[in-house]
Design an enzyme around this catalytic site. Structure first.
Site, PDB file in Angstrom:
ATOM      1  N   ARG A 117       0.730  -1.619  -0.099  1.00 51.60           N
ATOM      2  CA  ARG A 117       0.008  -0.072   0.050  1.00 51.60           C
ATOM      3  C   ARG A 117       0.849   1.255  -0.267  1.00 51.60           C
ATOM      4  O   ARG A 117       0.318   2.713  -0.499  1.00 51.60           O
ATOM      5  CB  ARG A 117      -1.162   0.270   1.183  1.00 51.60           C
ATOM      6  CG  ARG A 117      -1.897   1.318   1.274  1.00 51.60           C
ATOM      7  CD  ARG A 117      -2.700   1.279   2.801  1.00 51.60           C
ATOM      8  NE  ARG A 117      -3.180   0.604   2.472  1.00 51.60           N
ATOM      9  CZ  ARG A 117      -4.488  -0.119   2.115  1.00 51.60           C
ATOM     10  NH1 ARG A 117      -4.746   0.242   1.208  1.00 51.60           N
ATOM     11  NH2 ARG A 117      -5.140  -1.728   3.125  1.00 51.60           N
ATOM     12  N   TYR A 118       2.322   1.526   0.979  1.00 52.12           N
ATOM     13  CA  TYR A 118       2.836   2.267   0.415  1.00 52.12           C
ATOM     14  C   TYR A 118       4.204   2.673   0.050  1.00 52.12           C
ATOM     15  O   TYR A 118       3.840   0.885  -0.581  1.00 52.12           O
ATOM     16  CB  TYR A 118       3.353   2.150   1.939  1.00 52.12           C
ATOM     17  CG  TYR A 118       1.876   2.108   3.523  1.00 52.12           C
ATOM     18  CD1 TYR A 118       1.456   3.535   3.881  1.00 52.12           C
ATOM     19  CD2 TYR A 118       1.659   1.396   3.656  1.00 52.12           C
ATOM     20  CE1 TYR A 118       0.558   3.814   4.578  1.00 52.12           C
ATOM     21  CE2 TYR A 118       0.623   1.760   5.494  1.00 52.12           C
ATOM     22  CZ  TYR A 118      -0.188   2.635   6.075  1.00 52.12           C
ATOM     23  OH  TYR A 118      -1.074   2.902   5.840  1.00 52.12           O
ATOM     24  N   ARG A 121       7.290  -0.224   1.537  1.00 51.77           N
ATOM     25  CA  ARG A 121       7.041  -1.171   2.313  1.00 51.77           C
ATOM     26  C   ARG A 121       6.028  -1.778   2.225  1.00 51.77           C
ATOM     27  O   ARG A 121       4.566  -1.694   1.741  1.00 51.77           O
ATOM     28  CB  ARG A 121       7.348  -0.362   3.924  1.00 51.77           C
ATOM     29  CG  ARG A 121       5.743   0.592   4.130  1.00 51.77           C
ATOM     30  CD  ARG A 121       6.656   1.061   5.760  1.00 51.77           C
ATOM     31  NE  ARG A 121       5.447   1.616   5.744  1.00 51.77           N
ATOM     32  CZ  ARG A 121       5.590   3.380   5.626  1.00 51.77           C
ATOM     33  NH1 ARG A 121       5.280   3.810   4.519  1.00 51.77           N
ATOM     34  NH2 ARG A 121       4.129   3.759   5.959  1.00 51.77           N
ATOM     35  N   CYS A 130      -2.697 -17.729  14.553  1.00 54.50           N
ATOM     36  CA  CYS A 130      -2.242 -17.070  15.923  1.00 54.50           C
ATOM     37  C   CYS A 130      -1.986 -18.128  17.023  1.00 54.50           C
ATOM     38  O   CYS A 130      -2.708 -19.355  16.766  1.00 54.50           O
ATOM     39  CB  CYS A 130      -3.294 -16.209  15.816  1.00 54.50           C
ATOM     40  SG  CYS A 130      -3.090 -14.861  15.361  1.00 54.50           S
ATOM     41  N   CYS A 134      -8.570 -13.020  19.284  1.00 54.75           N
ATOM     42  CA  CYS A 134      -8.770 -11.677  19.072  1.00 54.75           C
ATOM     43  C   CYS A 134     -10.333 -11.583  18.137  1.00 54.75           C
ATOM     44  O   CYS A 134      -9.853 -11.937  17.204  1.00 54.75           O
ATOM     45  CB  CYS A 134      -7.713 -10.350  19.196  1.00 54.75           C
ATOM     46  SG  CYS A 134      -6.089 -10.967  19.428  1.00 54.75           S
ATOM     47  N   CYS A 137     -10.342  -8.719  15.838  1.00 57.12           N
ATOM     48  CA  CYS A 137      -9.112  -9.381  14.568  1.00 57.12           C
ATOM     49  C   CYS A 137      -9.098  -8.051  13.145  1.00 57.12           C
ATOM     50  O   CYS A 137     -10.282  -8.788  12.296  1.00 57.12           O
ATOM     51  CB  CYS A 137      -8.840 -10.255  14.193  1.00 57.12           C
ATOM     52  SG  CYS A 137      -7.474 -10.820  12.995  1.00 57.12           S
ATOM     53  N   ARG A 139      -8.136  -8.845   9.743  1.00 58.79           N
ATOM     54  CA  ARG A 139      -7.907  -9.841   8.883  1.00 58.79           C
ATOM     55  C   ARG A 139      -8.394 -11.078   9.977  1.00 58.79           C
ATOM     56  O   ARG A 139      -8.463 -12.154   9.031  1.00 58.79           O
ATOM     57  CB  ARG A 139      -6.862 -10.553   9.160  1.00 58.79           C
ATOM     58  CG  ARG A 139      -6.074  -9.936   7.662  1.00 58.79           C
ATOM     59  CD  ARG A 139      -4.412  -9.430   8.278  1.00 58.79           C
ATOM     60  NE  ARG A 139      -4.042  -7.916   7.875  1.00 58.79           N
ATOM     61  CZ  ARG A 139      -3.294  -8.196   8.889  1.00 58.79           C
ATOM     62  NH1 ARG A 139      -2.248  -8.900   9.342  1.00 58.79           N
ATOM     63  NH2 ARG A 139      -2.582  -6.714   8.784  1.00 58.79           N
ATOM     64  N   ASP A 298     -10.355  -1.135  14.128  1.00 62.83           N
ATOM     65  CA  ASP A 298     -11.293  -1.079  13.257  1.00 62.83           C
ATOM     66  C   ASP A 298     -12.584  -1.058  12.917  1.00 62.83           C
ATOM     67  O   ASP A 298     -13.362  -2.084  14.002  1.00 62.83           O
ATOM     68  CB  ASP A 298     -10.798  -2.423  11.384  1.00 62.83           C
ATOM     69  CG  ASP A 298      -9.192  -1.902  11.880  1.00 62.83           C
ATOM     70  OD1 ASP A 298      -8.613  -0.642  11.384  1.00 62.83           O
ATOM     71  OD2 ASP A 298      -8.124  -2.184  11.396  1.00 62.83           O
ATOM     72  N   ASP A 335      -7.364   3.627  10.493  1.00 63.56           N
ATOM     73  CA  ASP A 335      -6.491   2.711   8.951  1.00 63.56           C
ATOM     74  C   ASP A 335      -7.517   3.808   8.895  1.00 63.56           C
ATOM     75  O   ASP A 335      -9.152   3.573   9.039  1.00 63.56           O
ATOM     76  CB  ASP A 335      -7.160   1.406   9.005  1.00 63.56           C
ATOM     77  CG  ASP A 335      -5.342   0.820   9.296  1.00 63.56           C
ATOM     78  OD1 ASP A 335      -4.726   0.974   7.648  1.00 63.56           O
ATOM     79  OD2 ASP A 335      -4.669   0.552   9.721  1.00 63.56           O
ATOM     80  N   LYS A 342      -3.213   4.296   7.691  1.00 63.30           N
ATOM     81  CA  LYS A 342      -2.864   4.375   8.605  1.00 63.30           C
ATOM     82  C   LYS A 342      -3.214   5.904   8.549  1.00 63.30           C
ATOM     83  O   LYS A 342      -2.352   6.519   8.294  1.00 63.30           O
ATOM     84  CB  LYS A 342      -1.597   4.349   9.453  1.00 63.30           C
ATOM     85  CG  LYS A 342      -1.733   2.753  10.043  1.00 63.30           C
ATOM     86  CD  LYS A 342      -0.025   2.583  10.480  1.00 63.30           C
ATOM     87  CE  LYS A 342      -0.196   0.536  10.380  1.00 63.30           C
ATOM     88  NZ  LYS A 342       0.206   0.205   9.009  1.00 63.30           N
TER      89      LYS A 342
END
Ligand SMILES: *Cc1c(COP(=O)(O)O)cnc(C)c1O
Ligand code: SF4
Length: 386
Positions: A117-118, A121, A130, A134, A137, A139, A298, A335, A342
């Protein structure tokens, strides 16, 4: 005298387990709490939690390591640890503004599993698993392997893309949690990335130091340090998560020369209070972890019960900035919904702009004026106009 304390999690609800076994991270993974029956063995569940535990399988699996499970209050459904990992019925109601991919990652993948996206990076999603899951999450559409979408990372294609894209100097390994891989598998990825000369900076995003500190073995630390500079962003949301075992694991990482940052998520009923966040950030400093980001939660589907408003987040930040060590203050970010990347959120310290003066306020609310004098020439810096 410091009131900061680090309390051990072991042995808690597993008194019969030998310390060597408790220390074995594969034992922790095999013995995760993941069913309604497991949960009810130790916790007095609220009706919303019982219903939540029966729902899952449809979107995000339930799994809680014994280490982390020991931090949960058995009686209180409002326990801040419990709210992060025990499913609730509210997860099944989707508000209209909520999305399955709130950061618009799927649309920013030139290669499956690689989010670019950037400009300089990339985010490299190396696994969908995981140590614990969470409930908020971002994702969850791909994480845990029970949803309808699969993470289909193509490692070879990703390496070829990175080789061809010399503008990428920073690779962030995430998922899921890269530390669920064996040392050997993770080392294979690090070695391959280090064979690409223009990749300068490697980061690992991981919640394993919090969920599964046993994974941070001396062998793991010795492996990582061969690939320096490797930085790590951990994910810790509440001061109680920083147990004695976690502090020791973080100490091993810091001793291995891995600079540590923390990415917390602002969560309703978990950490949406300045005193809680201040204690968290102070404890992180004691563990040699620099608070890096505080994320606005999010707009992930089924997360309304865990979200605060941005206004509340700004008010909390206003009670922290200036009132404690600058190193203890993360950047509060959101986001951009749907894929903006961000965006920093700051309380407003510029009260007014009048002509060539800025009116500023400090953390106490005192007013200062700053004269914006016209800049002098730039010759002294050796900058030539083209
Ligand atoms: C967060 C993120 C990064 C890393 O951003 P930093 O601000 O450098 O920490 C990179 N790529 C994507 C897609 C991200 O979401
Ligand atoms: S550890 Fe990270 S990727 Fe895994 S469930 Fe939690 S927020 Fe999602």
């Amino acid at each position: 005298m410091s009131r900061i304390t680090f309390i051990p999690s072991a042995p808690g609800r597993w008194p019969e387990i030998a310390p060597e076994q408790w220390q074995d991270w594969t034992w922790q993974l095999k013995n995760r709490v993941s069913s309604l029956a497991d949960l009810e063995k130790h916790l007095k569940l609220a009706p919303e939690e019982r219903a939540g535990a029966l729902l899952t399988g449809s979107k995000l699996a339930t799994a809680i390591t014994p280490h982390y499970f020991n931090l949960i209050d058995a009686e209180d459904p409002g326990c801040p640890i419990r709210r992060q990992v025990v499913p609730r019925l509210e997860e099944s109601s989707y508000a209209p503004e909520e999305m399955s991919d709130p950061c618009g990652e799927d649309g920013a993948m030139p290669v499956p599993g690689l989010v670019h996206r950037y400009p300089d990076r990339v985010l490299f999603l190396v696994t969908d698993r995981c140590a614990s899951y969470c409930r908020y999450c971002t994702r969850s559409r791909v994480v845990s392997g029970v949803g309808e979408q699969d993470l289909e990372t193509d490692f070879e294609e990703a390496y070829r893309y990175l080789e061809a894209h010399e503008e990428v100097r920073d690779v962030l390994l995430s998922g899921g949690d890269p530390l669920l891989f064996s040392d050997r598998k993770l080392e294979g990825i690090l070695r391959r990335l280090r064979s690409i000369p223009h990749i300068e900076f490697i980061r690992i995003g991981s919640r394993v130091p919090i969920f599964l500190p046993q994974r941070i073995t001396p062998e793991f630390c010795a492996m990582i340090r061969k690939y320096h500079p490797v930085w790590m962003s951990i994910h810790c949301n509440h001061p109680r998560e920083l147990t004695l075992e976690v502090k020791e694991a973080l100490g091993r990482l810091a001793d291995a020369g891995i600079p540590l940052g923390n990415q917390a998520v602002l969560l309703r009923g978990v950490n949406n209070h300045p005193d809680v966040l201040k204690e968290l950030f102070h404890k992180l400093l004691m563990c040699r972890v620099r608070p890096y980001y505080l994320y606005q939660c999010d707009l992930i589907q089924g997360s309304a019960h865990l979200r605060t408003t941005i206004q509340e987040g700004l008010e909390i930040m206003d009670k922290l900035r200036g009132h404690t060590t600058g190193y203890a203050i993360p950047q509060y970010v959101v986001d951009g919904p749907g894929g903006g990347g961000k965006i920093p959120l700051n309380p407003d310290y510029i009260v007014a702009r009048t002509g060539d003066r800025l009116v500023l306020r400090n953390y106490r609310g005192d007013i200062y004026e700053y004269p914006e004098a016209s800049p002098q020439g730039v010759e002294g810096l050796g900058i030539k106009e083209s």
